[in-house]
Design a protein around this motif. Structure first.
Motif, PDB file in Angstrom:
ATOM      1  N   LEU A 168     -23.571   0.484  20.972  1.00 46.14           N
ATOM      2  CA  LEU A 168     -23.842   1.406  21.260  1.00 46.14           C
ATOM      3  C   LEU A 168     -23.910   2.502  22.495  1.00 46.14           C
ATOM      4  N   ALA A 169     -23.804   1.030  23.447  1.00 48.78           N
ATOM      5  CA  ALA A 169     -24.268   1.502  24.815  1.00 48.78           C
ATOM      6  C   ALA A 169     -22.501   1.678  25.735  1.00 48.78           C
ATOM      7  N   LYS A 170     -21.911   1.711  24.422  1.00 45.76           N
ATOM      8  CA  LYS A 170     -20.008   2.688  25.233  1.00 45.76           C
ATOM      9  C   LYS A 170     -20.061   3.680  24.405  1.00 45.76           C
ATOM     10  N   GLU A 171     -20.463   3.425  23.364  1.00 45.87           N
ATOM     11  CA  GLU A 171     -20.827   4.844  22.208  1.00 45.87           C
ATOM     12  C   GLU A 171     -21.928   6.113  23.152  1.00 45.87           C
ATOM     13  N   ILE A 172     -22.661   5.851  24.036  1.00 41.52           N
ATOM     14  CA  ILE A 172     -24.137   6.851  24.427  1.00 41.52           C
ATOM     15  C   ILE A 172     -24.246   7.424  25.963  1.00 41.52           C
ATOM     16  N   GLY A 173     -23.469   6.357  26.816  1.00 45.10           N
ATOM     17  CA  GLY A 173     -23.805   5.717  28.428  1.00 45.10           C
ATOM     18  C   GLY A 173     -23.016   7.889  29.105  1.00 45.10           C
ATOM     19  N   LYS A 174     -21.900   8.045  28.172  1.00 43.93           N
ATOM     20  CA  LYS A 174     -21.964   8.479  28.659  1.00 43.93           C
ATOM     21  C   LYS A 174     -23.149  10.058  29.076  1.00 43.93           C
ATOM     22  N   ARG A 175     -24.345  10.170  27.985  1.00 46.26           N
ATOM     23  CA  ARG A 175     -25.829  10.419  27.985  1.00 46.26           C
ATOM     24  C   ARG A 175     -26.558  10.585  28.608  1.00 46.26           C
TER      25      ARG A 175
END
Length: 243
Positions: A168-175
């Protein structure tokens, strides 16, 4: 109003985290608990002594529909509330050898730790991503990293939650929403009350069990703006037992 939601927060580590986030970061607290209303009210008093608001949310995190309904009701009744922090702390143990493990002992442990993470985090994630800010902190365990005999169910649940944290950290880091896990070792609490502390602490380099407040200190740091470049991590807090 800015809120931190802590699951399983009426006692032990969850209680310490709720009080710490109120005291140090001045978050209003959403205190989830399953059944012990007296303990929840006692924790609520401690939180509100820090001059913040505390709302009790009674639901079983392993129940998808119930979790969704309670969270939806809160958001509907509090349109200005912003849940910036989620601490997935709820967990149970049903220890025993795998060979003799009953299906309900397997499923109840998996459902609380792993499905509880989904049931609480997924419905709230969209708002965090829209606001481009949030902290998701999963309380895992030493058992999820190294495995523990007699705890195949608990080790499986926490090990899966560790992998979910990283993905999940990889999925949403850009936000700018971070996802981290905290892995306590032996901490003085109801969960370790029956353990042989005298024998077990011989294995621990610091020669003692940890305190719930020490775990809460780490969670408070990860929940703060100081930890904005830390994501996808599993941070051990175990007195050197698994270093």
């Amino acid at each position: 109003m800015k809120y931190a939601l802590i699951t399983g927060a009426s006692r032990g580590i969850g209680k310490a985290i709720a009080v710490k986030l109120a005291k140090e970061l001045q978050y209003n607290i959403l205190l989830n608990f399953h059944s012990n209303i007296d303990a929840a009210n006692a924790t609520k008093e401690l939180v509100e002594a820090e001059n913040v608001h505390c709302e009790l949310l009674q639901f079983d995190v392993s129940d998808t529909k119930m979790s969704e309904n309670v969270l939806q009701d809160f958001r509907k009744n509090n349109p200005d509330a912003e849940i910036e922090i989620i601490v997935n702390n709820a967990g149970i143990t049903r220890d025993g050898l795998f060979m003799w493990m009953k299906p309900e002992d397997w499923h109840s442990v998996i459902n609380t730790s792993l499905n509880g993470f989904y049931n609480v985090t997924q419905p709230l994630l969209k708002d965090m991503l829209k606001r481009r800010y949030g902290r998701i902190i999963n309380i895992v365990s030493l058992s999820g990293l190294k495995g523990n005999a007699g705890q195949v169910n608990y080790s499986a649940a926490k090990g899966a939650l560790i992998s979910a944290t990283k993905a999940l950290a990889k999925e949403i880091g850009k936000r700018k929403v971070t996802v981290n896990a905290v892995a306590p070792g032996f901490i003085t609490s109801d969960m370790t009350a029956d353990f042989d502390e005298k024998e077990l602490k011989k294995m621990i380099p610091l020669n003692r069990f940890g305190e719930a407040e020490e775990v809460a200190d780490l969670v408070s740091f990860l929940a703060s703006k100081k930890a904005s470049y830390i994501t996808g991590e599993v941070i051990n807090i175990n007195g050197g037992l698994y270093s």
